[in-house]
Every structure is written in structure tokens, then in C-alpha cells.
Design a protein around this motif. Structure first.
Motif, mmCIF file in Angstrom:
data_model
loop_
_atom_site.group_PDB
_atom_site.id
_atom_site.type_symbol
_atom_site.label_atom_id
_atom_site.label_comp_id
_atom_site.label_asym_id
_atom_site.label_seq_id
_atom_site.Cartn_x
_atom_site.Cartn_y
_atom_site.Cartn_z
ATOM 1 N N VAL A 1 0.837 -1.203 0.000
ATOM 2 C CA VAL A 1 0.000 0.000 0.000
ATOM 3 C C VAL A 1 0.870 1.250 0.000
ATOM 4 O O VAL A 1 0.593 2.218 -0.721
ATOM 5 C CB VAL A 1 -0.950 -0.001 1.219
ATOM 6 N N GLU A 2 1.940 1.232 0.790
ATOM 7 C CA GLU A 2 2.863 2.372 0.833
ATOM 8 C C GLU A 2 3.506 2.593 -0.531
ATOM 9 O O GLU A 2 3.650 3.736 -0.990
ATOM 10 C CB GLU A 2 3.934 2.125 1.889
ATOM 11 N N LYS A 3 3.873 1.506 -1.191
ATOM 12 C CA LYS A 3 4.488 1.613 -2.520
ATOM 13 C C LYS A 3 3.486 2.159 -3.536
ATOM 14 O O LYS A 3 3.827 2.984 -4.383
ATOM 15 C CB LYS A 3 4.997 0.245 -2.972
ATOM 16 N N LEU A 4 2.227 1.683 -3.418
ATOM 17 C CA LEU A 4 1.182 2.159 -4.322
ATOM 18 C C LEU A 4 0.996 3.666 -4.202
ATOM 19 O O LEU A 4 0.926 4.377 -5.213
ATOM 20 C CB LEU A 4 -0.140 1.451 -4.011
ATOM 21 N N PHE A 5 0.929 4.162 -2.969
ATOM 22 C CA PHE A 5 0.702 5.590 -2.773
ATOM 23 C C PHE A 5 1.954 6.417 -3.045
ATOM 24 O O PHE A 5 1.867 7.616 -3.303
ATOM 25 C CB PHE A 5 0.177 5.860 -1.364
ATOM 26 N N GLU A 6 3.113 5.775 -3.002
ATOM 27 C CA GLU A 6 4.342 6.456 -3.369
ATOM 28 C C GLU A 6 4.420 6.659 -4.872
ATOM 29 O O GLU A 6 4.850 7.705 -5.361
ATOM 30 C CB GLU A 6 5.557 5.646 -2.892
ATOM 31 N N GLU A 7 3.969 5.649 -5.628
ATOM 32 C CA GLU A 7 4.081 5.693 -7.082
ATOM 33 C C GLU A 7 2.858 6.302 -7.764
ATOM 34 O O GLU A 7 2.984 7.056 -8.720
ATOM 35 C CB GLU A 7 4.314 4.272 -7.621
#
Length: 202
Positions: free
Chosen positions: A110-116
Motif C-alpha cells: 500500500v505504501e508503494k502504491l501511494f508512493e508511485e
């Protein structure tokens, strides 16, 4: 998987609750009973969308009918932007421990999704029913950068609020714009779902 289940649970809860109480908000008699504070009540209802399903598009269109395009759009912007910031802030304040407990191993994804793609997700979600505050809550849990989140939020709420305030002037019959504003999110949701499926298949 856990994130998906939470998300679907949130949508199911929202749809069920809206089916039970939605008619209450479709009756706009409250705008005549509280003339002096209609704009403030409308902002309060838009913020309440964090906790209960509110027909935000209908409220913004109703404010466009009552006050005109610019004031109606501003009411929509203030209300929906405030809701987004509060939803983000509440979940972010719960801290990383709560996020790990709630999302488990999926927190990193989820963190990666919102980072990208967080900015795109936040901005686009504002045009969809029920989903916006769920996305805002996930952004808070993922600790998306607050400045970037606010810019994305504004990118979504400003055009959305203007568009639904514009609907207020499509007909002299006050009921027609409200019906359109209530129905329009359905094809938008369908288009978004189709695009998401194509993205996953690609």
C-alpha cells in the motif's frame, strides 16, 4: 488480499447504509427550514461523508441551485477538501503500529502504491461514489506525504465541485439536475472499474 477485503467491506457498508437512509438526503426540504445556515449544514454533511454515505454530488448541485455556480462550487470544495484532510489525518494519527496491525504484510504494498500512484488515485477517486474517503484513509495509513496528498486532493475536488455546481443550471426544473447528479457517478464508477481491470490485465 486483506486490503481488498477491508475496501470491499467499506463499500458494502456504505451501500447498505445509503440504501437505508439515502431518501432522507434526497428530500431537500431541510434547505427551506434552515435558510440562514444551509451552506454551513451542507459543508457539515460533506464532511460527515467520512463516517456515513452522503450523496455529495446532489448536495453540491443543490448548493449550485441555491447560491449560484461560484458559491456552490466553493461550498463543495471546502466541504470535500475538509473531509479528505480529516480522513487522512485521523488514520495517520493512528500510527504505524495500527497500520501494521490492520494491513499486515500488505502495508508495504500500500505504501508503494501511494508512493508511485497515490496522487492519481486520490485525485480520481473524488469523482467516484463511496470510494473517496476510503482512499483518503488508506493514504493516511500509508503515510503519503501530506503536501503531495493535499495537492492531489485539490486536483480532484476543485473540478468535481465545479462540474456538479454547473449541473445546477442545466434545467429550469430543479429536480432534473439533482437526478442527473445522483445518476452520473454510476457510469463514472463503471468506466473507472473497466480501466482498472485493463490496467491489471496489462
Amino acid at each position: 488480499m486483506r486490503t481488498t477485503l477491508y475496501f470491499l467491506g467499506f463499500l458494502t457498508f456504505g451501500l447498505t447504509l445509503f440504501a437505508l437512509i439515502g431518501d432522507t438526503f434526497e428530500d431537500l426540504a431541510w434547505t427551506e427550514q434552515n435558510r440562514q445556515w444551509v451552506w454551513l449544514i451542507a459543508i457539515g454533511l460533506l464532511i460527515a461523508d467520512i463516517f456515513i454515505p452522503i450523496p455529495t454530488t446532489m448536495i453540491i448541485t443543490a448548493m449550485g441551485q441555491r447560491y449560484g455556480l461560484v458559491p456552490g462550487a466553493w461550498i463543495g470544495i471546502v466541504g470535500t477538501f475538509s473531509a479528505g484532510v480529516i480522513a487522512y489525518g485521523l488514520t495517520r494519527m493512528l500510527g504505524i503500529r495500527f497500520a501494521k496491525w490492520l494491513l499486515g504484510d500488505e502495508l508495504e504494498k500500500v505504501e508503494k502504491l501511494f508512493e508511485e500512484r497515490g496522487s492519481f488515485a486520490v485525485a480520481c477517486s473524488r469523482w467516484l461514489p463511496l470510494i473517496p474517503e476510503a482512499v483518503s484513509c488508506l493514504a493516511g495509513l500509508a503515510r503519503m506525504h501530506f503536501g503531495r496528498y493535499c495537492l492531489a486532493l485539490l486536483s480532484g475536488v476543485v473540478p468535481m465541485s465545479i462540474a456538479y455546481a454547473v449541473l445546477a443550471g442545466i434545467s429550469d426544473n430543479k429536480t432534473v439536475p439533482l437526478i442527473v447528479s445522483a445518476i452520473l457517478p454510476i457510469p463514472i464508477w463503471w468506466i473507472a472499474a473497466r480501466l482498472l481491470m485493463r490496467t491489471r490485465q496489462a
